[in-house]
Write an enzyme that holds these catalytic residues in place. Structure first.
Site, PDB file in Angstrom:
ATOM      1  N   ALA A  71      34.235  29.969  63.784  1.00  0.00           N
ATOM      2  CA  ALA A  71      34.864  29.579  65.349  1.00  0.00           C
ATOM      3  C   ALA A  71      36.004  30.451  65.650  1.00  0.00           C
ATOM      4  O   ALA A  71      36.209  30.150  66.744  1.00  0.00           O
ATOM      5  CB  ALA A  71      35.514  27.894  64.616  1.00  0.00           C
ATOM      6  N   THR A  72      36.561  31.129  64.754  1.00  0.00           N
ATOM      7  CA  THR A  72      37.494  32.085  65.402  1.00  0.00           C
ATOM      8  C   THR A  72      37.096  32.880  66.493  1.00  0.00           C
ATOM      9  O   THR A  72      37.767  33.149  67.501  1.00  0.00           O
ATOM     10  CB  THR A  72      38.271  33.064  64.265  1.00  0.00           C
ATOM     11  OG1 THR A  72      39.112  32.070  63.625  1.00  0.00           O
ATOM     12  CG2 THR A  72      39.094  34.268  64.811  1.00  0.00           C
ATOM     13  N   ASN A 153      43.748  20.748  61.600  1.00  0.00           N
ATOM     14  CA  ASN A 153      43.686  21.397  60.377  1.00  0.00           C
ATOM     15  C   ASN A 153      44.838  20.769  59.211  1.00  0.00           C
ATOM     16  O   ASN A 153      44.511  20.707  58.249  1.00  0.00           O
ATOM     17  CB  ASN A 153      43.455  22.684  60.368  1.00  0.00           C
ATOM     18  CG  ASN A 153      44.439  23.623  61.370  1.00  0.00           C
ATOM     19  OD1 ASN A 153      44.688  23.275  62.372  1.00  0.00           O
ATOM     20  ND2 ASN A 153      45.141  24.589  60.805  1.00  0.00           N
ATOM     21  N   GLN A 181      37.652  20.875  62.354  1.00  0.00           N
ATOM     22  CA  GLN A 181      37.913  20.064  61.296  1.00  0.00           C
ATOM     23  C   GLN A 181      37.305  18.610  61.470  1.00  0.00           C
ATOM     24  O   GLN A 181      37.680  17.738  60.638  1.00  0.00           O
ATOM     25  CB  GLN A 181      39.533  19.964  61.198  1.00  0.00           C
ATOM     26  CG  GLN A 181      40.308  21.255  60.890  1.00  0.00           C
ATOM     27  CD  GLN A 181      40.051  21.542  59.465  1.00  0.00           C
ATOM     28  OE1 GLN A 181      39.670  20.845  58.640  1.00  0.00           O
ATOM     29  NE2 GLN A 181      40.302  23.006  59.273  1.00  0.00           N
ATOM     30  N   SER A 201      32.737  26.056  62.435  1.00  0.00           N
ATOM     31  CA  SER A 201      32.306  26.979  61.485  1.00  0.00           C
ATOM     32  C   SER A 201      31.450  26.092  60.210  1.00  0.00           C
ATOM     33  O   SER A 201      32.160  25.229  59.926  1.00  0.00           O
ATOM     34  CB  SER A 201      33.664  27.601  60.953  1.00  0.00           C
ATOM     35  OG  SER A 201      34.054  28.627  61.798  1.00  0.00           O
ATOM     36  N   ALA A 202      30.622  26.847  59.798  1.00  0.00           N
ATOM     37  CA  ALA A 202      29.874  26.177  58.802  1.00  0.00           C
ATOM     38  C   ALA A 202      30.417  25.931  57.411  1.00  0.00           C
ATOM     39  O   ALA A 202      30.300  24.922  56.690  1.00  0.00           O
ATOM     40  CB  ALA A 202      28.465  27.053  58.537  1.00  0.00           C
ATOM     41  N   HIS A 203      31.387  26.879  57.024  1.00  0.00           N
ATOM     42  CA  HIS A 203      32.139  26.636  55.966  1.00  0.00           C
ATOM     43  C   HIS A 203      33.114  25.719  55.718  1.00  0.00           C
ATOM     44  O   HIS A 203      33.678  25.403  54.693  1.00  0.00           O
ATOM     45  CB  HIS A 203      32.833  28.236  55.707  1.00  0.00           C
ATOM     46  CG  HIS A 203      33.950  28.411  56.345  1.00  0.00           C
ATOM     47  ND1 HIS A 203      35.249  27.983  55.711  1.00  0.00           N
ATOM     48  CD2 HIS A 203      34.300  28.898  57.555  1.00  0.00           C
ATOM     49  CE1 HIS A 203      36.258  28.615  56.344  1.00  0.00           C
ATOM     50  NE2 HIS A 203      35.763  28.802  57.517  1.00  0.00           N
ATOM     51  N   THR A 239      22.027  41.463  65.646  1.00  0.00           N
ATOM     52  CA  THR A 239      21.230  40.909  64.880  1.00  0.00           C
ATOM     53  C   THR A 239      21.485  39.351  64.144  1.00  0.00           C
ATOM     54  O   THR A 239      22.692  39.312  63.729  1.00  0.00           O
ATOM     55  CB  THR A 239      20.989  41.825  63.649  1.00  0.00           C
ATOM     56  OG1 THR A 239      20.545  43.190  64.360  1.00  0.00           O
ATOM     57  CG2 THR A 239      19.700  41.198  63.119  1.00  0.00           C
ATOM     58  N   CYS A 326      45.090  30.492  57.306  1.00  0.00           N
ATOM     59  CA  CYS A 326      44.958  31.723  58.312  1.00  0.00           C
ATOM     60  C   CYS A 326      46.583  32.144  58.245  1.00  0.00           C
ATOM     61  O   CYS A 326      46.924  33.249  58.514  1.00  0.00           O
ATOM     62  CB  CYS A 326      44.463  31.432  59.545  1.00  0.00           C
ATOM     63  SG  CYS A 326      42.767  30.761  59.405  1.00  0.00           S
TER      64      CYS A 326
END
Length: 401
Positions: A71-72, A153, A181, A201-203, A239, A326
């Site tokens: 996401a960043t 967050n 979030q 973001s997936a994580h 890729t 972060c």
């Protein structure tokens, strides 16, 4: 006992997600853009992953979901492209963000500000919330973008994205929301709200690290941030991260399936845990529960440095945080605490506990014992606590028992 309560920083990869990704590392490893069988072996996985991602945010197929590294990257892309497309060309000169956006939005806003863009940083109120009205008051005919996160967050505060989206539509200003979030915690639907750009973001929802996305509404396409190839329709060269796409898709599907559990069971566990924490004298929580994501607590313990509390928790095997991951290398006061105007002796005392669907009641019971012991130990050696005037000088009510 080891207890992980830092799920707003990252989450465990769901074992089913990992199982689905695994073949794409060693068996189906072709470059999807090549013209041979090794490439075509990867296509079903990519297709399934993309379909699950589109479905997860209820995106129509004519809109674009572009896979990024995180996401960043997606947030940087939105703000920098708006700068190149709209501001550098002289069409517009202004963007609006909230003052408590993720650092990837704030730092990018400051960067384009240094290049001559005007930036309005919207304040949050004493509940840690943005008021939609403040967006309306700051929009001009020169505003190129409004960027306000879906959920915060730090506090879990859910911002009024529906009203902000409607205001942006009325004034014909593109609206971006960082939904990192929100996904997997509350329903996220790009069709029911007026959202032009949405990032995630997936994580943060039990997917792998290093993969995220940018949703772009049809007709609102952005200039690419990365040039060099034809991948992702030419919007993002490089890729494709095949295992990442497969994993993010599976994680998205499971997050949507688990949403009811998150919003009922996790919320109940969080509320009960919070009730117990608030029994400790001189504690307070920012943002009312009903206006927060169901998994998050940002709590302050008067007289206790957040870092000291983290040290005690960590020694007992518990992972929590004092602020966004972060920013956790530099021990500054919590940005939300500063933004709501908390007194100096409270701005450094915030601890964030963030639960997940893997959190158990036993883990929370254990954490409570550790927190209670840590409070007694740390207040006992605190130079400030004995003399700290308890009460209202922060504009926030402390809890007294």
């Amino acid at each position: 006992m080891k207890v992980y309560l830092d799920n707003n920083a990252t989450t465990i990869v769901d074992p089913q997600v990992f199982a689905e990704m695994e073949p794409y590392f060693v068996q189906r490893y072709g470059n999807p853009n090549s013209l041979h069988i090794f490439a075509s072996d990867t296509h079903p996985g990519i297709k399934a992953g993309m379909e699950r991602i589109y479905a997860g945010i209820n995106s129509p197929r004519e809109d674009s979901v572009i896979i990024t590294s995180c996401a960043t990257e997606s947030n940087n892309w939105v703000l920098k492209s708006i700068y190149f497309d709209q501001i550098l060309t002289g069409k517009k000169n202004h963007i609006i963000v909230s003052e408590v956006e993720h650092p990837s939005v704030i730092a990018t806003a400051k960067f384009i500000e240094s290049m001559g863009c005007k930036v309005t940083y919207l304040p949050i109120n004493s509940e840690g919330l943005i008021e939609a009205q403040s967006v309306e008051e700051n929009i001009t005919d020169k505003t190129a973008l409004v960027s306000v996160m879906w959920a915060n967050n730090e506090t879990g505060a859910i911002f009024p994205v529906e009203e902000i989206g409607a205001i942006c539509k009325k004034h014909n200003v593109p609206f971006h929301t960082d939904a990192v979030q929100a996904i997997g915690k509350i329903p996220v639907d790009v069709q029911s709200f007026n959202v032009d750009y949405l990032t995630f973001s997936a994580h943060k929802f039990h997917g792998p690290k290093g993969v995220g996305a940018l949703y772009m509404k049809k007709g609102k396409e952005l200039m690419p941030l990365l040039h060099g190839g034809s991948q992702m329709g030419g919007y993002r060269s490089g890729t494709l991260n095949v295992p990442g796409i497969v994993g993010m898709g599976k994680a998205m599907e499971q997050a949507i399936d688990a949403l009811d559990y998150e919003m009922s069971e996790i919320r109940k566990m969080r509320d009960a845990f919070e009730d117990e924490l608030l029994k400790i004298e001189d504690t307070f929580v920012v943002t009312p529960r009903e206006k927060r994501t169901p998994n998050t607590i940002l709590i302050s313990f008067r007289g206790i440095e957040g870092e000291s509390m983290l040290w005690d928790l960590s020694r007992a095997g518990i992972g929590a945080s004092t602020g966004s991951a972060c920013a956790s290398e530099d021990l500054e006061a919590n940005s939300v605490m500063e933004a709501i105007g908390a007194a100096e002796d409270l701005a450094h005392t915030a601890i964030r506990f963030s639960l997940s669907r893997y959190t158990t009641q036993d883990e929370l019971d254990y954490t409570l014992k550790v927190v209670n012991a840590a409070v007694i130990r740390l207040r006992g050696i605190s130079s400030s606590y004995a003399y700290a005037p308890a009460g209202h000088e922060s504009g926030l009510d402390a809890h007294h028992h």
